[in-house]
Design an enzyme around this catalytic site. Structure first.
Site, PDB file in Angstrom:
ATOM      1  N   TYR A  32       0.837  -1.193   0.000  1.00  0.00           N
ATOM      2  CA  TYR A  32       0.000   0.000   0.000  1.00  0.00           C
ATOM      3  C   TYR A  32       0.876   1.249   0.000  1.00  0.00           C
ATOM      4  O   TYR A  32       2.083   1.176   0.239  1.00  0.00           O
ATOM      5  CB  TYR A  32      -0.966  -0.003   1.198  1.00  0.00           C
ATOM      6  CG  TYR A  32      -0.347   0.335   2.541  1.00  0.00           C
ATOM      7  CD1 TYR A  32       0.480  -0.561   3.206  1.00  0.00           C
ATOM      8  CD2 TYR A  32      -0.596   1.576   3.142  1.00  0.00           C
ATOM      9  CE1 TYR A  32       1.038  -0.243   4.435  1.00  0.00           C
ATOM     10  CE2 TYR A  32      -0.041   1.895   4.383  1.00  0.00           C
ATOM     11  CZ  TYR A  32       0.780   0.989   5.019  1.00  0.00           C
ATOM     12  OH  TYR A  32       1.341   1.304   6.229  1.00  0.00           O
ATOM     13  N   LYS A 148       6.389  -1.848   2.045  1.00  0.00           N
ATOM     14  CA  LYS A 148       5.195  -1.282   2.691  1.00  0.00           C
ATOM     15  C   LYS A 148       4.032  -2.272   2.543  1.00  0.00           C
ATOM     16  O   LYS A 148       3.071  -2.047   1.795  1.00  0.00           O
ATOM     17  CB  LYS A 148       4.881   0.100   2.098  1.00  0.00           C
ATOM     18  CG  LYS A 148       4.075   0.985   3.054  1.00  0.00           C
ATOM     19  CD  LYS A 148       4.161   2.428   2.612  1.00  0.00           C
ATOM     20  CE  LYS A 148       3.164   3.345   3.295  1.00  0.00           C
ATOM     21  NZ  LYS A 148       3.153   3.336   4.742  1.00  0.00           N
ATOM     22  N   GLU A 180      11.785   2.730  14.962  1.00  0.00           N
ATOM     23  CA  GLU A 180      10.845   3.699  14.361  1.00  0.00           C
ATOM     24  C   GLU A 180       9.529   3.586  15.102  1.00  0.00           C
ATOM     25  O   GLU A 180       9.408   2.815  16.051  1.00  0.00           O
ATOM     26  CB  GLU A 180      10.669   3.453  12.852  1.00  0.00           C
ATOM     27  CG  GLU A 180      10.000   2.142  12.481  1.00  0.00           C
ATOM     28  CD  GLU A 180       9.716   2.004  10.976  1.00  0.00           C
ATOM     29  OE1 GLU A 180       9.483   3.016  10.306  1.00  0.00           O
ATOM     30  OE2 GLU A 180       9.713   0.858  10.496  1.00  0.00           O
ATOM     31  N   LEU A 204      10.781   1.414   7.539  1.00  0.00           N
ATOM     32  CA  LEU A 204      10.184   1.877   6.289  1.00  0.00           C
ATOM     33  C   LEU A 204      10.943   3.141   5.862  1.00  0.00           C
ATOM     34  O   LEU A 204      11.190   4.014   6.707  1.00  0.00           O
ATOM     35  CB  LEU A 204       8.698   2.205   6.469  1.00  0.00           C
ATOM     36  CG  LEU A 204       8.070   2.557   5.126  1.00  0.00           C
ATOM     37  CD1 LEU A 204       7.797   1.301   4.312  1.00  0.00           C
ATOM     38  CD2 LEU A 204       6.802   3.356   5.294  1.00  0.00           C
TER      39      LEU A 204
HETATM   40  N1  PDD Z   1       2.630   5.073   7.585  1.00  0.00           N
HETATM   41  N2  PDD Z   1       7.248   3.899   9.288  1.00  0.00           N
HETATM   42  C1  PDD Z   1       6.134   3.156   9.230  1.00  0.00           C
HETATM   43  C2  PDD Z   1       6.102   1.841   9.899  1.00  0.00           C
HETATM   44  C3  PDD Z   1       5.005   3.647   8.536  1.00  0.00           C
HETATM   45  O1  PDD Z   1       3.885   2.904   8.462  1.00  0.00           O
HETATM   46  C4  PDD Z   1       5.060   4.942   7.939  1.00  0.00           C
HETATM   47  C5  PDD Z   1       3.887   5.522   7.186  1.00  0.00           C
HETATM   48  C6  PDD Z   1       6.253   5.665   8.038  1.00  0.00           C
HETATM   49  C7  PDD Z   1       6.421   7.034   7.412  1.00  0.00           C
HETATM   50  O2  PDD Z   1       6.479   6.958   6.013  1.00  0.00           O
HETATM   51  P1  PDD Z   1       6.026   8.193   5.099  1.00  0.00           P
HETATM   52  O3  PDD Z   1       6.792   9.366   5.577  1.00  0.00           O
HETATM   53  O4  PDD Z   1       6.399   7.780   3.736  1.00  0.00           O
HETATM   54  O5  PDD Z   1       4.541   8.360   5.302  1.00  0.00           O
HETATM   55  C8  PDD Z   1       7.324   5.104   8.703  1.00  0.00           C
HETATM   56  C9  PDD Z   1       1.468   5.396   6.797  1.00  0.00           C
HETATM   57  C10 PDD Z   1       1.205   6.844   6.690  1.00  0.00           C
HETATM   58  C11 PDD Z   1       0.269   4.604   7.289  1.00  0.00           C
HETATM   59  O6  PDD Z   1       0.458   3.408   7.558  1.00  0.00           O
HETATM   60  O7  PDD Z   1      -0.837   5.144   7.387  1.00  0.00           O
END
Ligand code: PDD
Length: 281
Positions: A32, A148, A180, A204
């Site tokens: 996703y 992801k 994280e 991620l």
């Molecule tokens: N989550 N780490 C994890 C485990 C994440 O699920 C996310 C993002 C990030 C940050 O990634 P980015 O800056 O590309 O949004 C880091 C999304 C927003 C979610 O699961 O809703």
């Protein structure tokens, strides 16, 4: 009623149906993305789609998928979000519908492509200015969290544990390292230097993380990408999370103890300001 995208069609959410044999439903066999739009402009969409393509390649879901940028634009428009202050587009691609087997389906299968858009609101300045709390939770995820994947059970359980402990967010810890958040990356500030975990298989590779690193460099702030032991993180001057739905998210309490002076610090303030300015530039 929201309009969603499913397999090439735009339709009301309650008319969008996915088979019980979808491998996403049965096996979490998919990936996703969540991409932000500010005043209707998708922000860093190409980077989100590049990460999606890397995930699809890792899962060996090989069929080329429709014109995703146009689909993102149209979903925003169909949902009256073309001028919204902030919105997100969620996109999920699974291997498709096939009898349940652990190995890939025998014949070619069309991936299932689903997306929705919705308005999004950041915390107001007053709420943001009070900062947030984090709770450490063991990182029980698999070894390729750079993909992801829609398989988010460990993230769900970690975030729930944090909330049940009275905190706002979970900070995942593995082998003594602050890895994280459950849905965001984490940064520590030490003597004015901004530090975050390297972009390995253990995190991620957040698009916001990369953006904040760029902003810090542009502002002349020192930057280090290295694993941060939890013990060291507890002594950080500042801690903040970054993510698409998180932006720059300051942590002022970690496991009940104050972070630094226990108030939102100057580095998080400066980076948040630059972050928001950059989304509107
Ligand atoms: N989550 N780490 C994890 C485990 C994440 O699920 C996310 C993002 C990030 C940050 O990634 P980015 O800056 O590309 O949004 C880091 C999304 C927003 C979610 O699961 O809703």
């Amino acid at each position: 009623m929201a309009t969603v995208f499913l397999n090439g069609n735009y339709l009301p959410a309650d008319e969008a149906k996915v088979s019980v044999n979808d491998r996403g439903f049965l096996l979490a066999d998919g990936v996703y993305e969540v991409t932000p739009a500010y005043r209707g402009r998708l922000f860093r969409l190409e980077r989100h789609l590049a990460r999606l393509r890397r995930g699809l390649a890792a899962l060996r879901i090989e069929r080329a998928v429709d014109d995703l940028p146009a689909m993102h634009e149209r979903l925003l428009a169909e949902n009256g979000l073309a001028d919204a202050e902030m919105a997100i587009v969620y996109l999920q691609i699974t291997r498709g519908v096939a009898p349940r087997t652990h190995q890939f389906p025998a014949g070619p299968v069309e991936p299932t492509v689903y997306a929705f858009a919705k308005a999004f609101q950041r915390p107001d300045d007053e709420r943001w200015g009070r900062g947030f709390s984090a709770r450490t939770v063991p990182d029980q995820r698999w070894g390729r969290v750079d993909i992801k994947s829609i398989a988010l059970l460990p993230n769900v359980l970690a975030q729930q544990a944090a909330v049940e402990a009275g905190a706002d967010v979970a900070l995942l810890v593995r082998d003594g390292i602050a890895i994280e958040g459950a849905h965001a990356n984490v940064f520590g500030v030490f003597d004015g230097v901004v530090c975050t975990h390297p972009a390995s298989h253990q995190i991620l590779h957040g698009i916001s993380r990369e953006y904040v690193l760029e902003l810090a460099r542009e502002a002349g702030i020192g930057v280090e990408e290295r694993p941060i032991p939890l013990d060291e993180m507890r002594r950080a001057d500042e801690i903040f999370f970054t993510g698409t739905t998180t932006e720059v998210y300051p942590i002022v309490r970690l496991d009940e103890a104050p972070v630094g002076k226990g108030v939102v610090g100057p580095v998080a303030r400066r980076l948040r300001e630059a972050f928001i300015a950059g989304t509107l530039a």
